[in-house]
Scaffold this motif. Structure first.
Motif, PDB file in Angstrom:
ATOM      1  N   VAL A   1     -43.833 -61.627   0.589  1.00 17.26           N
ATOM      2  CA  VAL A   1     -45.004 -60.935   0.028  1.00 17.26           C
ATOM      3  C   VAL A   1     -45.416 -59.756   0.910  1.00 17.26           C
ATOM      4  CG1 VAL A   1     -47.434 -61.174  -0.611  1.00 17.26           C
ATOM      5  CG2 VAL A   1     -45.825 -63.011  -1.144  1.00 17.26           C
ATOM      6  N   THR A   2     -45.411 -59.964   2.235  1.00  9.68           N
ATOM      7  CA  THR A   2     -45.820 -58.901   3.156  1.00  9.68           C
ATOM      8  C   THR A   2     -44.883 -57.711   3.075  1.00  9.68           C
ATOM      9  OG1 THR A   2     -46.808 -60.507   4.689  1.00  9.68           O
ATOM     10  CG2 THR A   2     -46.279 -58.335   5.569  1.00  9.68           C
ATOM     11  N   LEU A   3     -43.578 -57.962   3.068  1.00  7.07           N
ATOM     12  CA  LEU A   3     -42.616 -56.860   3.008  1.00  7.07           C
ATOM     13  C   LEU A   3     -42.696 -56.117   1.676  1.00  7.07           C
ATOM     14  CD1 LEU A   3     -39.454 -58.392   4.737  1.00  7.07           C
ATOM     15  CD2 LEU A   3     -41.129 -56.781   5.685  1.00  7.07           C
ATOM     16  N   ILE A   4     -42.904 -56.861   0.588  1.00  5.36           N
ATOM     17  CA  ILE A   4     -43.056 -56.203  -0.713  1.00  5.36           C
ATOM     18  C   ILE A   4     -44.316 -55.340  -0.723  1.00  5.36           C
ATOM     19  CG2 ILE A   4     -43.561 -56.615  -3.161  1.00  5.36           C
ATOM     20  CD1 ILE A   4     -41.701 -59.029  -3.041  1.00  5.36           C
ATOM     21  N   MET A   5     -45.410 -55.861  -0.133  1.00  6.59           N
ATOM     22  CA  MET A   5     -46.653 -55.082  -0.069  1.00  6.59           C
ATOM     23  C   MET A   5     -46.464 -53.828   0.780  1.00  6.59           C
ATOM     24  SD  MET A   5     -49.174 -56.554  -1.799  1.00  6.59           S
ATOM     25  CE  MET A   5     -50.689 -55.960  -1.038  1.00  6.59           C
ATOM     26  N   ILE A   6     -45.781 -53.941   1.907  1.00  8.48           N
ATOM     27  CA  ILE A   6     -45.542 -52.781   2.776  1.00  8.48           C
ATOM     28  C   ILE A   6     -44.702 -51.741   2.055  1.00  8.48           C
ATOM     29  CG2 ILE A   6     -44.335 -52.020   4.861  1.00  8.48           C
ATOM     30  CD1 ILE A   6     -45.202 -54.645   6.182  1.00  8.48           C
ATOM     31  N   THR A   7     -43.639 -52.209   1.375  1.00  7.13           N
ATOM     32  CA  THR A   7     -42.762 -51.287   0.656  1.00  7.13           C
ATOM     33  C   THR A   7     -43.499 -50.591  -0.483  1.00  7.13           C
ATOM     34  OG1 THR A   7     -40.864 -52.714   1.176  1.00  7.13           O
ATOM     35  CG2 THR A   7     -40.559 -51.080  -0.568  1.00  7.13           C
ATOM     36  N   GLY A   8     -44.379 -51.319  -1.149  1.00  5.31           N
ATOM     37  CA  GLY A   8     -45.105 -50.761  -2.290  1.00  5.31           C
ATOM     38  C   GLY A   8     -46.314 -49.937  -1.909  1.00  5.31           C
ATOM     39  N   THR A   9     -46.718 -49.973  -0.643  1.00  6.34           N
ATOM     40  CA  THR A   9     -47.905 -49.218  -0.206  1.00  6.34           C
ATOM     41  C   THR A   9     -47.534 -48.176   0.855  1.00  6.34           C
ATOM     42  OG1 THR A   9     -48.422 -50.998   1.400  1.00  6.34           O
ATOM     43  CG2 THR A   9     -49.504 -51.083  -0.756  1.00  6.34           C
ATOM     44  N   PHE A  10     -47.311 -48.618   2.083  1.00  5.44           N
ATOM     45  CA  PHE A  10     -47.063 -47.685   3.190  1.00  5.44           C
ATOM     46  C   PHE A  10     -45.824 -46.823   2.975  1.00  5.44           C
ATOM     47  CE2 PHE A  10     -49.558 -51.015   5.336  1.00  5.44           C
ATOM     48  CZ  PHE A  10     -50.542 -50.229   5.900  1.00  5.44           C
ATOM     49  N   LEU A  11     -44.800 -47.355   2.326  1.00  4.57           N
ATOM     50  CA  LEU A  11     -43.542 -46.623   2.157  1.00  4.57           C
ATOM     51  C   LEU A  11     -43.417 -45.997   0.768  1.00  4.57           C
ATOM     52  CD1 LEU A  11     -41.137 -49.151   3.936  1.00  4.57           C
ATOM     53  CD2 LEU A  11     -42.334 -47.170   4.901  1.00  4.57           C
ATOM     54  N   ASN A  12     -44.502 -46.032   0.014  1.00  3.91           N
ATOM     55  CA  ASN A  12     -44.506 -45.502  -1.357  1.00  3.91           C
ATOM     56  C   ASN A  12     -45.296 -44.193  -1.388  1.00  3.91           C
ATOM     57  OD1 ASN A  12     -44.797 -44.942  -4.062  1.00  3.91           O
ATOM     58  ND2 ASN A  12     -45.573 -46.955  -4.624  1.00  3.91           N
ATOM     59  N   PRO A  13     -44.620 -43.040  -1.588  1.00  2.00           N
ATOM     60  CA  PRO A  13     -45.343 -41.758  -1.560  1.00  2.00           C
ATOM     61  C   PRO A  13     -46.392 -41.628  -2.657  1.00  2.00           C
ATOM     62  CG  PRO A  13     -43.085 -41.464  -2.359  1.00  2.00           C
ATOM     63  CD  PRO A  13     -43.179 -42.865  -1.830  1.00  2.00           C
ATOM     64  N   PHE A  14     -46.140 -42.215  -3.831  1.00  2.00           N
ATOM     65  CA  PHE A  14     -47.111 -42.122  -4.930  1.00  2.00           C
ATOM     66  C   PHE A  14     -48.392 -42.880  -4.576  1.00  2.00           C
ATOM     67  CE2 PHE A  14     -42.819 -41.945  -6.779  1.00  2.00           C
ATOM     68  CZ  PHE A  14     -42.877 -40.682  -7.348  1.00  2.00           C
ATOM     69  N   PHE A  15     -48.235 -44.063  -3.992  1.00  2.61           N
ATOM     70  CA  PHE A  15     -49.406 -44.843  -3.603  1.00  2.61           C
ATOM     71  C   PHE A  15     -50.178 -44.141  -2.490  1.00  2.61           C
ATOM     72  CE2 PHE A  15     -51.515 -47.874  -0.828  1.00  2.61           C
ATOM     73  CZ  PHE A  15     -52.247 -48.632  -1.717  1.00  2.61           C
ATOM     74  N   MET A  16     -49.459 -43.632  -1.483  1.00  2.00           N
ATOM     75  CA  MET A  16     -50.133 -43.040  -0.328  1.00  2.00           C
ATOM     76  C   MET A  16     -50.869 -41.753  -0.711  1.00  2.00           C
ATOM     77  SD  MET A  16     -49.873 -45.120   2.113  1.00  2.00           S
ATOM     78  CE  MET A  16     -50.537 -44.097   3.432  1.00  2.00           C
ATOM     79  N   LYS A  17     -50.310 -40.972  -1.632  1.00  2.00           N
ATOM     80  CA  LYS A  17     -51.017 -39.758  -2.071  1.00  2.00           C
ATOM     81  C   LYS A  17     -52.297 -40.120  -2.822  1.00  2.00           C
ATOM     82  CE  LYS A  17     -47.380 -37.656  -3.923  1.00  2.00           C
ATOM     83  NZ  LYS A  17     -46.572 -36.602  -4.580  1.00  2.00           N
ATOM     84  N   LYS A  18     -52.250 -41.210  -3.555  1.00  8.45           N
ATOM     85  CA  LYS A  18     -53.458 -41.698  -4.220  1.00  8.45           C
ATOM     86  C   LYS A  18     -54.447 -42.245  -3.189  1.00  8.45           C
ATOM     87  CE  LYS A  18     -55.014 -45.028  -7.715  1.00  8.45           C
ATOM     88  NZ  LYS A  18     -54.591 -46.099  -8.660  1.00  8.45           N
ATOM     89  N   GLN A  19     -53.924 -42.908  -2.166  1.00  5.92           N
ATOM     90  CA  GLN A  19     -54.773 -43.536  -1.154  1.00  5.92           C
ATOM     91  C   GLN A  19     -55.561 -42.499  -0.355  1.00  5.92           C
ATOM     92  OE1 GLN A  19     -55.069 -46.730  -1.083  1.00  5.92           O
ATOM     93  NE2 GLN A  19     -56.305 -47.024   0.737  1.00  5.92           N
ATOM     94  N   ILE A  20     -54.938 -41.369  -0.029  1.00 10.46           N
ATOM     95  CA  ILE A  20     -55.640 -40.369   0.790  1.00 10.46           C
ATOM     96  C   ILE A  20     -56.720 -39.631   0.005  1.00 10.46           C
ATOM     97  CG2 ILE A  20     -53.645 -40.031   2.289  1.00 10.46           C
ATOM     98  CD1 ILE A  20     -53.130 -37.374   0.818  1.00 10.46           C
ATOM     99  N   ARG A  21     -56.798 -39.900  -1.295  1.00  9.22           N
ATOM    100  CA  ARG A  21     -57.834 -39.276  -2.103  1.00  9.22           C
ATOM    101  C   ARG A  21     -59.059 -40.167  -2.289  1.00  9.22           C
ATOM    102  NH1 ARG A  21     -53.354 -36.597  -3.172  1.00  9.22           N
ATOM    103  NH2 ARG A  21     -53.448 -34.479  -4.034  1.00  9.22           N
ATOM    104  N   THR A  22     -59.012 -41.370  -1.730  1.00  7.24           N
ATOM    105  CA  THR A  22     -60.196 -42.230  -1.772  1.00  7.24           C
ATOM    106  C   THR A  22     -61.262 -41.664  -0.849  1.00  7.24           C
ATOM    107  OG1 THR A  22     -59.342 -43.671  -0.020  1.00  7.24           O
ATOM    108  CG2 THR A  22     -58.802 -44.261  -2.294  1.00  7.24           C
ATOM    109  N   SER A  23     -62.502 -41.986  -1.132  1.00  5.91           N
ATOM    110  CA  SER A  23     -63.620 -41.386  -0.390  1.00  5.91           C
ATOM    111  C   SER A  23     -63.535 -41.641   1.111  1.00  5.91           C
ATOM    112  CB  SER A  23     -64.944 -41.921  -0.945  1.00  5.91           C
ATOM    113  OG  SER A  23     -64.987 -43.347  -0.869  1.00  5.91           O
TER     114      SER A  23
END
Length: 276
Positions: free
Chosen positions: A32-54
């Motif tokens: 679960v941890t590795l899947i979460m890391i791959t889907g968040t920290f290593l995912n450019p689409f997620f990270m670009k969305k993340q940096i737009r949070t307040s």
């Protein structure tokens, strides 16, 4: 004598069963941890969305402006020290290009001049007459640098470190995929071995118990990690400092995932708890 042998056998089976549950809990946690890391920290689409949070917009603005201040110093442009010369709108494209360069599945990077030119394009495109006078002066000085401008950007924005990070990220991506596949195979083999030693009901009970432990440790570990930028001042850590700050909210998402896993496993665990 026979009763003692049966007692010893039950004890051995119980100890072995507990060992299986501990191993299974670790495997579930790892997958679960590795899947979460791959889907968040290593995912450019997620990270670009993340940096737009307040919460993270301010972190990105501070980091990009720090690099922009370095650029002003390198090319000899006058500017107010430690001032935010760029707005949120002006910093976002730069951050997006750095994320696209660093994350996702790509070849190993050896050249960052292209990224430097993209950042120069972002600066020229987004700094206009409505920008601060200091920002306009930096843009004017950059144009005078001509062919040397990309190398000034490489130095100011620490793009050599970004390139190293991009190569580490792609290695982590590949390693994560391999480990997840191997651990899933190991989990299936372990469950099959457990099935040969017990009933379906007991197997479900033990698997759910392992899932609850995995969820519990996810909650504990990621709460601690999420609190690091709250308890400690990480701004002094340069590039790693802002990564830790952005990571804090992602770690909270992992905490939520741990809670969900715990609850989903607790219900069937309770249902199958009788006579186990």
């Amino acid at each position: 004598m026979v009763d003692n042998a049966r007692t010893d056998l039950r004890r051995i089976n119980h100890e072995q069963n507990n060992q299986y549950k501990r191993i299974l809990a670790f495997i579930i946690f790892l997958i679960v941890t590795l899947i979460m890391i791959t889907g968040t920290f290593l995912n450019p689409f997620f990270m670009k969305k993340q940096i737009r949070t307040s919460n993270n917009q301010a972190v990105i603005v501070r980091q990009v402006n720090g690099n922009f201040d370095n650029l002003a110093d390198i090319i000899g442009a006058n500017h107010e020290a430690n001032a935010n010369l760029l707005t949120v709108k002006q910093t976002q494209p730069i951050a997006d290009h750095v994320i696209d360069y660093s994350l996702g599945l790509h070849w190993f990077k050896v050249n960052n001049v292209g990224l430097a030119k993209q950042i120069l394009h972002d600066i020229n495109l987004n700094i206009d007459e409505g920008s601060s006078s200091d920002a306009q002066q930096v843009e004017a000085k950059l144009k005078k640098q001509k062919n040397n401008a990309p190398y000034a950007v490489i130095s100011a924005f620490n793009l050599n470190t970004v390139t190293l990070g991009a190569n580490i990220a792609v290695m982590l991506f590949l390693v994560n995929i391999i480990i997840v596949v191997v651990t899933i195979i190991s989990m299936l083999s372990l469950i099959s071995d457990m099935r040969s030693r017990t009933t379906i009901k007991a197997l479900v009970h033990d698997c759910m118990a392992a899932g609850m432990w995995a969820g519990f440790w996810m909650i504990v570990i990621f709460i601690v990690l999420a609190l690091i930028p709250v308890v400690f001042n990480v701004e002094s850590l340069a590039t790693f400092g802002y990564l830790i700050e952005i990571s804090s909210s992602i770690f909270l998402d992992n905490v939520v995932a741990g809670v969900i896993i715990y609850i989903l496993c607790a219900i069937p665990w309770q249902i199958t708890s009788a006579d186990n």
